[in-house]
Write an enzyme that holds these catalytic residues in place. Sequence first.
Site, PDB file in Angstrom:
ATOM      1  N   THR A  88      -8.640  14.691   1.357  1.00 42.48           N
ATOM      2  CA  THR A  88      -7.625  14.913   2.389  1.00 42.48           C
ATOM      3  C   THR A  88      -6.292  15.270   1.744  1.00 42.48           C
ATOM      4  O   THR A  88      -5.952  14.758   0.669  1.00 42.48           O
ATOM      5  CB  THR A  88      -7.443  13.663   3.296  1.00 42.48           C
ATOM      6  N   SER A  99      -2.095   5.352   3.624  1.00 42.77           N
ATOM      7  CA  SER A  99      -2.880   4.315   4.316  1.00 42.77           C
ATOM      8  C   SER A  99      -4.040   3.894   3.408  1.00 42.77           C
ATOM      9  O   SER A  99      -4.348   4.579   2.435  1.00 42.77           O
ATOM     10  CB  SER A  99      -3.458   4.835   5.633  1.00 42.77           C
ATOM     11  N   TYR A 159      -7.056   4.088   4.151  1.00 42.95           N
ATOM     12  CA  TYR A 159      -8.043   5.175   4.243  1.00 42.95           C
ATOM     13  C   TYR A 159      -7.708   6.276   3.242  1.00 42.95           C
ATOM     14  O   TYR A 159      -8.568   6.702   2.462  1.00 42.95           O
ATOM     15  CB  TYR A 159      -8.071   5.744   5.672  1.00 42.95           C
ATOM     16  N   HIS A 160      -6.467   6.760   3.287  1.00 39.69           N
ATOM     17  CA  HIS A 160      -6.105   7.829   2.349  1.00 39.69           C
ATOM     18  C   HIS A 160      -6.295   7.362   0.901  1.00 39.69           C
ATOM     19  O   HIS A 160      -6.716   8.125   0.041  1.00 39.69           O
ATOM     20  CB  HIS A 160      -4.657   8.276   2.586  1.00 39.69           C
ATOM     21  N   LYS A 191      -9.764   7.796  -0.445  1.00 39.20           N
ATOM     22  CA  LYS A 191     -10.061   9.163  -0.896  1.00 39.20           C
ATOM     23  C   LYS A 191      -9.469   9.409  -2.291  1.00 39.20           C
ATOM     24  O   LYS A 191     -10.020  10.176  -3.078  1.00 39.20           O
ATOM     25  CB  LYS A 191      -9.477  10.176   0.092  1.00 39.20           C
ATOM     26  N   ARG A 226       3.701   4.145  12.134  1.00 40.62           N
ATOM     27  CA  ARG A 226       3.373   4.277  10.709  1.00 40.62           C
ATOM     28  C   ARG A 226       4.628   4.109   9.871  1.00 40.62           C
ATOM     29  O   ARG A 226       5.742   4.280  10.361  1.00 40.62           O
ATOM     30  CB  ARG A 226       2.776   5.659  10.414  1.00 40.62           C
TER      31      ARG A 226
END
Lengths: 368, 368
Positions: free
Chosen positions: B127, B162, B164-165, B168, B309
């Site tokens: 991403t 985050s 999630y990021h 990656k 955020r």
Amino acid sequence: MYLSRGGYEVAVLDGFQKRRWEAQIGVQPLAPIHPLQERVRIWKRETGKNIRVFVGDLAHERFTARVFEQWKPDAIIHYGEQPSAPFSMMGNEKAVETQVNNVAGNLNVLFAMKRSVPTAHLIKLGTMGEYGTPNIDIEEGWLDIEHKGRKDRVLMPKKPGSFYHLSKVHDSHNCEFVCRVWNLRITDLNQGVVYGIETDETQIHEELNTSFHYDEVFGTALNRFCVQAAAGLPITPYGSGGQKRGFLNIRDTIQCVELALSNPPLSGEFRVFNQFTEVFSIRELASTVAAAAKEIGVTAKVEHIINPRIEEEEHYYNPVLTHLPSLGLKPHKLSDTLVKSMLSYIKRHSDRIDPDTIAPRVKWEGYV
Amino acid sequence: MYLSRGGYEVAVLDGFQKRRWEAQIGVQPLAPIHPLQERVRIWKRETGKNIRVFVGDLAHERFTARVFEQWKPDAIIHYGEQPSAPFSMMGNEKAVETQVNNVAGNLNVLFAMKRSVPTAHLIKLGTMGEYGTPNIDIEEGWLDIEHKGRKDRVLMPKKPGSFYHLSKVHDSHNCEFVCRVWNLRITDLNQGVVYGIETDETQIHEELNTSFHYDEVFGTALNRFCVQAAAGLPITPYGSGGQKRGFLNIRDTIQCVELALSNPPLSGEFRVFNQFTEVFSIRELASTVAAAAKEIGVTAKVEHIINPRIEEEEHYYNPVLTHLPSLGLKPHKLSDTLVKSMLSYIKRHSDRIDPDTIAPRVKWEGYV
């Protein structure tokens, strides 16, 4: 023990995963490690100081959360990770176990801090191996960069050499993030290879000894070389031995942790220290051990063997070291005397040396 | 479906974790997604092409290993990860689940490749969010650096927004390592935010529709704005809306995957593509949607809300985009026509819009 003696109130969290990992691969520390609870009783008897013990797994969210809630630490020294590069390269299961154990355990610590002690200071054990061997100087965690006429301060790029080292890179990124978004304060200690056996505290009682590994999986180079020399085996650097690394004495490890502890970063600061005192190539270490052995009448041959790892054997290596010295680090440099005292400690326990655990069987290429 | 129609023999691996995550937070795609096996039967009936289905979890080592052993893919397109930043910020358990699921699944894929198809090409979904919003240009994965008079080529530094990021970022480091030590060949597609609903293949039969999310957790900005407009709700950019990101049409996503697939990297090469076609700020997107809505007679107000955020709202953003265009990428740029067609698709399914799932409840600061 050092901090307890220095007046800190200390609690230890341990899930004893390493005992299981040692058993799985069939190795043990040179001198037996007694049960933690027994060592804590000896410590109390010898020094009058209490050390609190919490038994459980950091990777279990509720255990970690509850301990932080109850104990409310001012500082956390996080050494609780799978620590071996070869272990992490023993195939799919162990690579995944290493990264899941280390990353999940560290995430649980970060969440427990945020929840119960958001102003506490996390001192996180990283490794110089996160950086690999870049062709530029290794700055301490952060790099001031100029690119196409614009400037930024970025994390020092990483190129680690094993799934274990990668797990520490993952931890570092997670730590930087929570400093940025949650204002936590973290010191990441990118430590070099530790050698040595004794500290002032281990000398108080023989059952307070450290876990000294000399096997291919948990043993580090200098320790392994000393055991080889003491056991009359050839000293076996991997490949040409031109691999350079940062090294430090186990006593300096403790000194560095205390320096970090008494000089905490600001709230929201992700601070990185390179933590080593000297840079040596593996072949220099081998000669140092051989020379010291010779002085005590032991002839040790240096025999280069095929490198089981995939790594550069001749490379530029210039890690920066300014933060810890500026806080007052006084290095115990590697000396013949130190090596000779290691050799004599090893000789006292030589009946427990299992020479079959020294030769490298874990190959970076081979295991899948 | 696109590759199957294009003559590739395709197998799909799915463990349907996202179905469970959707249920946990109480959201669903705008149009129902039919069972995979049913869609495969429809595909066969409509096009005569077979798609093989393997049901299981990539994070289960033996499942992944067995599928690779049996199917022996020439290329692997790895989209199988927890894909939502807000989901990963919903507290300790979901942060750990996101990173463990994504990192372990990807490691299992890397080991399965090494074991069964070491010359295959892994196309890994990354991403653009891995980079964050640095003050320098965002190069494509690698950065040629000069530091204190010495040069190196390093991984582009990352500052993701985050857990999630971050997962990656961890995957990217693991991928770079296995290219370096095992000579695997990997393309990491650092994709921007995808918008759009239809492709040539979804139009073959209505039950072949994609999973279109508009909720705060799985929905992306443009999709969410379109649903807000279609439902007569205000369009709600987070904060000032000055956050800039790379965007691309769902059709271009497919085009990029095929370009990577037909132009594989060399053995041992870790290749990174920035994958987007245009850069917009969130407030530009909001106006675009409002303007298109107006043209079809819908009045949509733009109402900035407090940013849940923690991110920079006004910042430099200049990602480099050269690799995919040089391979022939022909962008479908964002147009009023596209937005109007999205609005009309959404209106056809407007009975299924649950407006309560749109407002952000996941706060970067709040959840622990």
